[in-house]
Design an enzyme around this catalytic site. Structure first.
Site, PDB file in Angstrom:
ATOM      1  CE  LYS A 150     -77.639   3.325 -33.233  1.00  0.00           C
ATOM      2  NZ  LYS A 150     -78.386   2.069 -33.452  1.00  0.00           N
TER       3      LYS A 150
ATOM      4  CD  GLU B 224     -61.913  -3.920 -35.066  1.00  0.00           C
ATOM      5  OE1 GLU B 224     -61.749  -4.656 -36.048  1.00  0.00           O
ATOM      6  OE2 GLU B 224     -60.983  -3.578 -34.326  1.00  0.00           O
TER       7      GLU B 224
ATOM      8  CB  CYS C  63     -67.229 -10.095 -37.559  1.00  0.00           C
ATOM      9  SG  CYS C  63     -66.156 -10.075 -36.122  1.00  0.00           S
TER      10      CYS C  63
ATOM     11  CD  GLU D 208     -70.172  -9.863 -43.006  1.00  0.00           C
ATOM     12  OE1 GLU D 208     -70.803  -8.812 -43.213  1.00  0.00           O
ATOM     13  OE2 GLU D 208     -69.379 -10.007 -42.062  1.00  0.00           O
TER      14      GLU D 208
HETATM   15  P1  NAD Z   1     -74.806  -2.438 -39.174  1.00  0.00           P
HETATM   16  O1  NAD Z   1     -73.684  -1.766 -39.849  1.00  0.00           O
HETATM   17  O2  NAD Z   1     -76.072  -2.611 -39.910  1.00  0.00           O
HETATM   18  O3  NAD Z   1     -75.210  -1.671 -37.830  1.00  0.00           O
HETATM   19  C1  NAD Z   1     -74.276  -1.439 -36.821  1.00  0.00           C
HETATM   20  C2  NAD Z   1     -74.680  -0.216 -36.036  1.00  0.00           C
HETATM   21  O4  NAD Z   1     -74.585   0.935 -36.875  1.00  0.00           O
HETATM   22  C3  NAD Z   1     -76.102  -0.250 -35.524  1.00  0.00           C
HETATM   23  O5  NAD Z   1     -76.125   0.298 -34.225  1.00  0.00           O
HETATM   24  C4  NAD Z   1     -76.842   0.652 -36.501  1.00  0.00           C
HETATM   25  O6  NAD Z   1     -77.997   1.235 -35.980  1.00  0.00           O
HETATM   26  C5  NAD Z   1     -75.782   1.695 -36.783  1.00  0.00           C
HETATM   27  N1  NAD Z   1     -75.928   2.419 -38.035  1.00  0.00           N
HETATM   28  C6  NAD Z   1     -76.442   1.963 -39.208  1.00  0.00           C
HETATM   29  N2  NAD Z   1     -76.367   2.933 -40.153  1.00  0.00           N
HETATM   30  C7  NAD Z   1     -75.800   4.019 -39.563  1.00  0.00           C
HETATM   31  C8  NAD Z   1     -75.468   5.320 -40.012  1.00  0.00           C
HETATM   32  N3  NAD Z   1     -75.685   5.710 -41.265  1.00  0.00           N
HETATM   33  N4  NAD Z   1     -74.908   6.188 -39.130  1.00  0.00           N
HETATM   34  C9  NAD Z   1     -74.669   5.805 -37.858  1.00  0.00           C
HETATM   35  N5  NAD Z   1     -74.980   4.581 -37.372  1.00  0.00           N
HETATM   36  C10 NAD Z   1     -75.520   3.691 -38.222  1.00  0.00           C
HETATM   37  O7  NAD Z   1     -74.233  -3.832 -38.665  1.00  0.00           O
HETATM   38  P2  NAD Z   1     -75.029  -5.000 -37.939  1.00  0.00           P
HETATM   39  O8  NAD Z   1     -75.974  -5.599 -38.918  1.00  0.00           O
HETATM   40  O9  NAD Z   1     -75.535  -4.500 -36.644  1.00  0.00           O
HETATM   41  O10 NAD Z   1     -73.849  -6.045 -37.625  1.00  0.00           O
HETATM   42  C11 NAD Z   1     -73.429  -7.017 -38.520  1.00  0.00           C
HETATM   43  C12 NAD Z   1     -72.192  -6.554 -39.243  1.00  0.00           C
HETATM   44  O11 NAD Z   1     -71.203  -6.192 -38.301  1.00  0.00           O
HETATM   45  C13 NAD Z   1     -71.540  -7.611 -40.102  1.00  0.00           C
HETATM   46  O12 NAD Z   1     -71.107  -7.029 -41.303  1.00  0.00           O
HETATM   47  C14 NAD Z   1     -70.348  -8.059 -39.287  1.00  0.00           C
HETATM   48  O13 NAD Z   1     -69.291  -8.620 -40.004  1.00  0.00           O
HETATM   49  C15 NAD Z   1     -69.960  -6.786 -38.643  1.00  0.00           C
HETATM   50  N6  NAD Z   1     -69.167  -7.039 -37.428  1.00  0.00           N
HETATM   51  C16 NAD Z   1     -67.819  -6.843 -37.474  1.00  0.00           C
HETATM   52  C17 NAD Z   1     -67.056  -7.109 -36.354  1.00  0.00           C
HETATM   53  C18 NAD Z   1     -65.558  -6.920 -36.347  1.00  0.00           C
HETATM   54  O14 NAD Z   1     -64.957  -6.984 -35.273  1.00  0.00           O
HETATM   55  N7  NAD Z   1     -64.924  -6.710 -37.490  1.00  0.00           N
HETATM   56  C19 NAD Z   1     -67.672  -7.555 -35.190  1.00  0.00           C
HETATM   57  C20 NAD Z   1     -69.050  -7.751 -35.193  1.00  0.00           C
HETATM   58  C21 NAD Z   1     -69.801  -7.475 -36.320  1.00  0.00           C
HETATM   59  O1  6OD Z   2     -63.187 -10.876 -29.066  1.00  0.00           O
HETATM   60  C1  6OD Z   2     -63.240  -9.673 -29.352  1.00  0.00           C
HETATM   61  O2  6OD Z   2     -62.659  -8.811 -28.683  1.00  0.00           O
HETATM   62  C2  6OD Z   2     -64.000  -9.250 -30.526  1.00  0.00           C
HETATM   63  N1  6OD Z   2     -63.921  -7.950 -30.837  1.00  0.00           N
HETATM   64  C3  6OD Z   2     -64.740 -10.145 -31.230  1.00  0.00           C
HETATM   65  C4  6OD Z   2     -65.477  -9.836 -32.386  1.00  0.00           C
HETATM   66  C5  6OD Z   2     -66.364 -10.710 -32.881  1.00  0.00           C
HETATM   67  C6  6OD Z   2     -67.137 -10.404 -34.035  1.00  0.00           C
HETATM   68  O3  6OD Z   2     -68.258 -10.753 -34.229  1.00  0.00           O
END
Ligand code: NAD
Ligand code: 6OD
Length: 494
Positions: free
Chosen positions: A186, A262, A296, A398
């Site tokens: 998804k 993550e 992130c 964040e």
């Molecule tokens: P989000 O949590 O809003 O959405 C992520 C995904 O989850 C989307 O596909 C969304 O449609 C889905 N989703 C939302 N609610 C849901 C539910 N109740 N059930 C199932 N699926 C659901 O995140 P975003 O805005 O797309 O991304 C930004 C966030 O992601 C930031 O907080 C960022 O730090 C985090 N992030 C973390 C990492 C990491 O490696 N730790 C990497 C990239 C992004």
């Molecule tokens: O480099 C990667 O494998 C990884 N998971 C990066 C994540 C970036 C977050 O926004």
């Protein structure tokens, strides 16, 4: 239908059982290009029956050819996926840029090559993967042996964010498939195109139908939630916001499904007076502003030792003011727009809060005038603040935008305490030429990933993930295989 996006109608369909399908309910939504606000594609929102069909297709693949395929053939096919993406590099690049607005220079150096490499890397990791063996004594003297046996978990639900869409998706799908699982992906509603396009490559390479499925839509009351609620999804891997992780975890609790998360971060950059200032400035310009601050691992909270504080602020300001905010296709563009107007509203609310909470705005703080053709996009100014209190919302929350707060510190202990003063624990960057200090400080920061004199330098065999509210589990190399394989012990009395 075998096209993802028909250029006349620009449809982004679901990919189920090896075929592109419109939504059963005919529900669609617009995927907006953040560069100018135009419609990048019309996305077919999967309903419950589409999600069910995708899970059924994945289950059938596990019971059929994919589940029976010899590992060598499976890993060979997965390696070919990397070649298949690279062969269509420009199409993936165009789709990723249209969805995210990120500069072509960035997407062609990171998103697309890493999106491809994730398949080859995990095919190779799986090739050299081995189990464990233990010999034990028994009271009768004959002894026993124990060995581990591993099998795929089954159908994996893969839920992805929008900031590095292809890279973060294949970072999960690569190891899941290498371990022999089938997946239902998804993608984020903001960035559905590359995951959907990948279906074509799966077919070109000869991955059996149903191994890779894509359902498009939103989270709650939509494809994301339907997927996590589906009883035949055996495990869920998710990257996104911490609050979303909490919602998914509740669903995963039903049936005791395993999760790999993550999540968000509020990462500190620690800049000591004994750093190499040129490298620290160059590194921090990347760590705070790359991908318009939407990584992130970004350092939104900069802690700078007092003797170099003024110089650091002045030089970072100069660096930011020299960055070019512009069209992804321009070679000298450093920063594109944010991913959407909705996200820009959120980031701008922190720009306003910073001023209300007493920040000195060193640079930026608003929306740039990009001219008539582009003002419909989600553009924003890169921004630096100083003088905020440690509990001000732009310092604690964040933001996920091109902004950072810079605060002076006087002692190493104070820097460590400030870095750890957050519910998150994802990443940190330490800048110092004193390696004894680096080794002393690094293990004291409560995060999953620490960089010293660098940022986002990745060896894909290393553990990647967050402490505290930044995640559950680790990805990368063998750590990913651990999640996607079910391990059992076989004990044989001799
Ligand atoms: P989000 O949590 O809003 O959405 C992520 C995904 O989850 C989307 O596909 C969304 O449609 C889905 N989703 C939302 N609610 C849901 C539910 N109740 N059930 C199932 N699926 C659901 O995140 P975003 O805005 O797309 O991304 C930004 C966030 O992601 C930031 O907080 C960022 O730090 C985090 N992030 C973390 C990492 C990491 O490696 N730790 C990497 C990239 C992004
Ligand atoms: O480099 C990667 O494998 C990884 N998971 C990066 C994540 C970036 C977050 O926004």
């Amino acid at each position: 239908m075998d096209q993802v996006v028909d250029n006349k109608t620009q449809q982004t369909l679901n990919f189920v059982g090896g075929e592109y399908r419109p939504s059963s309910s005919n529900k669609t939504f617009e995927n907006i290009n953040p560069i100018d606000g135009s419609v990048a594609s019309i996305v077919h929102e999967a309903d419950k029956s589409d999600v069910d069909a995708a899970v059924k297709a994945a289950k059938a693949a596990m019971a059929g050819e994919w589940g029976k395929m010899p590992m060598a053939k499976r890993l060979d096919l997965i390696g070919k996926l990397a070649d298949g993406i690279n062969a269509r590099f420009d199409e993936f690049l165009a789709a990723e840029v249209a969805d995210t607005g990120k500069p072509n220079s960035l997407a062609s150096h990171i998103d697309i090559p890493r999106g491809a490499a994730n398949f080859q890397v995990f095919a190779d990791t799986m090739k050299s993967h081995h189990g464990e063996f233990f010999k034990m004594d028994t009271p009768d003297g004959t002894g026993a042996i124990n060995y581990t046996s591993e099998r795929p978990k089954g159908v994996i639900g893969v839920i992805c964010p929008w900031n590095l869409p292809l890279l973060l998706m294949t970072w999960k799908v690569g190891p899941a498939m290498a371990c022999g699982n089938a997946v239902v992906v998804k993608p984020s509603e903001e960035t559905p195109q590359t995951a959907t396009l990948l279906g074509e490559v799966m077919n070109e390479v000869g991955i059996p139908k149903g191994v890779y499925n894509v359902i498009n839509g939103f989270g709650p009351d939509s494809a994301g939630e339907y997927l996590t609620q589906h009883p035949d999804v055996d495990a869920i891997t998710f990257t996104g916001e911490t609050v979303t992780g909490e919602a998914i975890m509740k669903e995963a609790a039903v049936g005791m499904r395993d999760v790999s998360f993550e999540l968000g971060g509020k990462n500190a950059g620690l800049i000591f007076a004994d750093c190499d200032m040129d490298k620290a400035i160059e590194g921090t310009l990347r760590s705070a502003f790359a991908n318009c601050g939407q990584v992130c691992l970004n350092t939104e909270k900069l802690l700078v030792e007092r003797p170099i504080f003024d110089e650091f602020v002045t030089r970072l300001k100069e660096g930011v003011e020299n960055m070019k905010v512009g069209l992804p296709t321009d070679k000298d563009t450093d920063m594109g727009p944010l991913v959407s107007h909705g996200h820009r509203d959120k980031v701008l609310s922190y720009y306003e809060a910073a001023v209300k909470e007493g920040a000195t705005v060193v640079t930026g703080g608003g929306v740039p005038d990009m001219g008539e053709d582009l003002n419909g996009g989600a553009w924003i100014e890169p921004t630096i603040w100083t003088d905020l209190a440690d509990d001000a919302s732009p310092v604690t929350d964040e933001i996920f935008g091109p902004c950072c707060h810079i605060r002076p510190f006087d002692t190493e202990e104070e820097a460590i305490e400030l870095a750890n003063n957050t519910e998150y624990g994802l990443a940190t960057s330490i800048w110092t030429e004193n390696l004894t200090r680096a080794h002393r400080v690094a293990p004291q920061i409560d995060v999953g990933i620490t960089w010293v004199n660098c940022w986002f330098l990745r060896d894909l065999r290393t553990p990647f993930g967050g402490a505290k509210q930044s995640g559950i589990g680790r990805e990368g190399g063998e750590y990913s295989l651990e999640f996607y394989l079910e391990t059992s012990n076989i004990c044989v009395k001799l």
